[in-house]
Scaffold this active site. Sequence first.
Site, PDB file in Angstrom:
ATOM      1  CE  LYS A  41      -1.928  -1.124   3.917  1.00  0.00           C
ATOM      2  NZ  LYS A  41      -1.178  -2.369   4.183  1.00  0.00           N
ATOM      3  NE  ARG A 120      -3.742  -1.626  10.667  1.00  0.00           N
ATOM      4  CZ  ARG A 120      -2.739  -1.089   9.997  1.00  0.00           C
ATOM      5  NH1 ARG A 120      -2.783   0.144   9.597  1.00  0.00           N
ATOM      6  NH2 ARG A 120      -1.683  -1.815   9.721  1.00  0.00           N
ATOM      7  NE  ARG A 159       7.979  -2.610   5.669  1.00  0.00           N
ATOM      8  CZ  ARG A 159       6.664  -2.615   5.913  1.00  0.00           C
ATOM      9  NH1 ARG A 159       5.846  -1.949   5.131  1.00  0.00           N
ATOM     10  NH2 ARG A 159       6.190  -3.283   6.917  1.00  0.00           N
ATOM     11  NE  ARG A 192       7.012  -0.839   9.566  1.00  0.00           N
ATOM     12  CZ  ARG A 192       5.812  -0.753   8.992  1.00  0.00           C
ATOM     13  NH1 ARG A 192       5.668  -0.006   7.902  1.00  0.00           N
ATOM     14  NH2 ARG A 192       4.775  -1.376   9.478  1.00  0.00           N
ATOM     15  NE  ARG A 203       2.756  -5.363  10.780  1.00  0.00           N
ATOM     16  CZ  ARG A 203       3.737  -5.147   9.907  1.00  0.00           C
ATOM     17  NH1 ARG A 203       4.919  -5.723  10.084  1.00  0.00           N
ATOM     18  NH2 ARG A 203       3.550  -4.369   8.878  1.00  0.00           N
TER      19      ARG A 203
HETATM   20  P1  AP5 Z   1       4.866  -1.522   1.633  1.00  0.00           P
HETATM   21  O1  AP5 Z   1       4.485  -0.641   0.506  1.00  0.00           O
HETATM   22  O2  AP5 Z   1       5.685  -0.951   2.733  1.00  0.00           O
HETATM   23  O3  AP5 Z   1       3.611  -2.312   2.214  1.00  0.00           O
HETATM   24  P2  AP5 Z   1       2.397  -1.784   3.082  1.00  0.00           P
HETATM   25  O4  AP5 Z   1       1.191  -2.464   2.558  1.00  0.00           O
HETATM   26  O5  AP5 Z   1       2.382  -0.297   3.148  1.00  0.00           O
HETATM   27  O6  AP5 Z   1       2.814  -2.435   4.459  1.00  0.00           O
HETATM   28  P3  AP5 Z   1       2.809  -1.907   5.939  1.00  0.00           P
HETATM   29  O7  AP5 Z   1       3.525  -2.964   6.740  1.00  0.00           O
HETATM   30  O8  AP5 Z   1       3.386  -0.512   6.033  1.00  0.00           O
HETATM   31  O9  AP5 Z   1       1.377  -1.918   6.282  1.00  0.00           O
HETATM   32  P4  AP5 Z   1       0.817  -1.985   7.655  1.00  0.00           P
HETATM   33  O10 AP5 Z   1      -0.591  -1.766   7.293  1.00  0.00           O
HETATM   34  O11 AP5 Z   1       1.124  -3.150   8.486  1.00  0.00           O
HETATM   35  O12 AP5 Z   1       1.627  -0.865   8.450  1.00  0.00           O
HETATM   36  P5  AP5 Z   1       1.216   0.522   9.046  1.00  0.00           P
HETATM   37  O13 AP5 Z   1       2.385   1.389   8.978  1.00  0.00           O
HETATM   38  O14 AP5 Z   1      -0.081   0.994   8.484  1.00  0.00           O
HETATM   39  O15 AP5 Z   1       5.634  -2.780   0.954  1.00  0.00           O
HETATM   40  C1  AP5 Z   1       6.224  -3.785   1.747  1.00  0.00           C
HETATM   41  C2  AP5 Z   1       7.575  -4.184   1.125  1.00  0.00           C
HETATM   42  O16 AP5 Z   1       7.325  -4.811  -0.146  1.00  0.00           O
HETATM   43  C3  AP5 Z   1       8.514  -3.001   0.837  1.00  0.00           C
HETATM   44  O17 AP5 Z   1       9.829  -3.396   1.085  1.00  0.00           O
HETATM   45  C4  AP5 Z   1       8.313  -2.721  -0.666  1.00  0.00           C
HETATM   46  O18 AP5 Z   1       9.462  -2.154  -1.258  1.00  0.00           O
HETATM   47  C5  AP5 Z   1       8.016  -4.116  -1.178  1.00  0.00           C
HETATM   48  N1  AP5 Z   1       7.147  -4.111  -2.347  1.00  0.00           N
HETATM   49  C6  AP5 Z   1       6.082  -3.301  -2.548  1.00  0.00           C
HETATM   50  N2  AP5 Z   1       5.508  -3.596  -3.719  1.00  0.00           N
HETATM   51  C7  AP5 Z   1       6.198  -4.663  -4.247  1.00  0.00           C
HETATM   52  C8  AP5 Z   1       6.095  -5.431  -5.423  1.00  0.00           C
HETATM   53  N3  AP5 Z   1       5.133  -5.192  -6.315  1.00  0.00           N
HETATM   54  N4  AP5 Z   1       6.948  -6.456  -5.622  1.00  0.00           N
HETATM   55  C9  AP5 Z   1       7.906  -6.727  -4.709  1.00  0.00           C
HETATM   56  N5  AP5 Z   1       8.094  -6.003  -3.576  1.00  0.00           N
HETATM   57  C10 AP5 Z   1       7.244  -4.986  -3.351  1.00  0.00           C
HETATM   58  O19 AP5 Z   1       0.886   0.131  10.563  1.00  0.00           O
HETATM   59  C11 AP5 Z   1       1.888  -0.308  11.441  1.00  0.00           C
HETATM   60  C12 AP5 Z   1       1.275  -0.476  12.824  1.00  0.00           C
HETATM   61  O20 AP5 Z   1       0.755   0.778  13.313  1.00  0.00           O
HETATM   62  C13 AP5 Z   1       0.089  -1.435  12.927  1.00  0.00           C
HETATM   63  O21 AP5 Z   1       0.517  -2.777  13.063  1.00  0.00           O
HETATM   64  C14 AP5 Z   1      -0.608  -0.906  14.194  1.00  0.00           C
HETATM   65  O22 AP5 Z   1       0.042  -1.319  15.372  1.00  0.00           O
HETATM   66  C15 AP5 Z   1      -0.448   0.597  14.069  1.00  0.00           C
HETATM   67  N6  AP5 Z   1      -1.561   1.246  13.357  1.00  0.00           N
HETATM   68  C16 AP5 Z   1      -1.458   2.019  12.237  1.00  0.00           C
HETATM   69  N7  AP5 Z   1      -2.661   2.434  11.843  1.00  0.00           N
HETATM   70  C17 AP5 Z   1      -3.562   1.928  12.718  1.00  0.00           C
HETATM   71  C18 AP5 Z   1      -4.971   2.003  12.802  1.00  0.00           C
HETATM   72  N8  AP5 Z   1      -5.699   2.682  11.905  1.00  0.00           N
HETATM   73  N9  AP5 Z   1      -5.600   1.337  13.819  1.00  0.00           N
HETATM   74  C19 AP5 Z   1      -4.879   0.650  14.737  1.00  0.00           C
HETATM   75  N10 AP5 Z   1      -3.526   0.550  14.697  1.00  0.00           N
HETATM   76  C20 AP5 Z   1      -2.868   1.177  13.688  1.00  0.00           C
END
Ligand code: AP5
Length: 247
Positions: A41, A120, A159, A192, A203
């Site tokens: 994403k 979420r 990542r 991370r 997660r």
């Molecule tokens: P990346 O683009 O980083 O993936 P992502 O979907 O953004 O993954 P996240 O881990 O950031 O999502 P998340 O939802 O767990 O984390 P968030 O920060 O929101 O891609 C991943 C990797 O793959 C990268 O290395 C990239 O280069 C690679 N890649 C991408 N596309 C590719 C492709 N096509 N082919 C190959 N490789 C590729 O949340 C983190 C934490 O914050 C949560 O666990 C929770 O504790 C808290 N939190 C955040 N928001 C909330 C909420 N709304 N409610 C409750 N808790 C929350």
Amino acid sequence: METKNDRAAWLMGGTAQCSEAPQKPILARRLVLLGAPGVGKGTQAEFLCERLGACHLSTGDIFRAAKTQDPCQRTPALTAALDYMKKGELVPDETVLAMVSERVACLRCQGGFLLDGFPRTVAQAEALERLLESEGIQLDAVLSYELPLDQIISRLSGRRTCPGCKAVFHVDALPPKVQGVCDHCGGKLYQREDDRPESIRVRMEAYEKLTSPLAQFYRSRNLLVSILAHGTPEEIFSRTMATLRTQ
Ligand code: AP5
């Protein structure tokens, strides 16, 4: 070196202002990006921001930015939130909703927005719906990225993230030009702590239980658009743009 908007209003909240106000695009898009942790994403958000002029509003980035603050300046709720995050658990709805409500001006931004990682839970989606309604703002679409679990895990484990501008790389699939160094701001890339295997498992469970019901929530509102997330980031981006052109 290419620089990006620092998203200060979103990341810091309060009275912080972005270094560059986004230009008003011909068509401002207001989108939610949905999908399992690591599906890509954030990567797609970067492409979309560049093409659409919309701002990348990631709740995870707010928490990671808070980590760099002096611990004495964090509220108890924020300190607890960072602990949930480290374990891979979701932060409680009330903490997340308070942070988003404080940043409601970002939802009104003339450049549009890409919400990433929020909502979420169904409670968060209902709260967002009320917030947008009270501001007279409509969502254009909810893009739901889909990929098998084994591929997601390999994306997460490779990542690397920039602590400065939050850009995301992958050691194999999207390597930086210089190993360990951000292409955009020269920051030193890091892994991370919630990308460790034990946090990844927590997660994924939280996603299945609490976030996956959002697909039905938005399908019932005619906003859900499913996008296959296999292939290169550029291929997925082309698929996303083709989908948006039909919206
Ligand atoms: P990346 O683009 O980083 O993936 P992502 O979907 O953004 O993954 P996240 O881990 O950031 O999502 P998340 O939802 O767990 O984390 P968030 O920060 O929101 O891609 C991943 C990797 O793959 C990268 O290395 C990239 O280069 C690679 N890649 C991408 N596309 C590719 C492709 N096509 N082919 C190959 N490789 C590729 O949340 C983190 C934490 O914050 C949560 O666990 C929770 O504790 C808290 N939190 C955040 N928001 C909330 C909420 N709304 N409610 C409750 N808790 C929350």
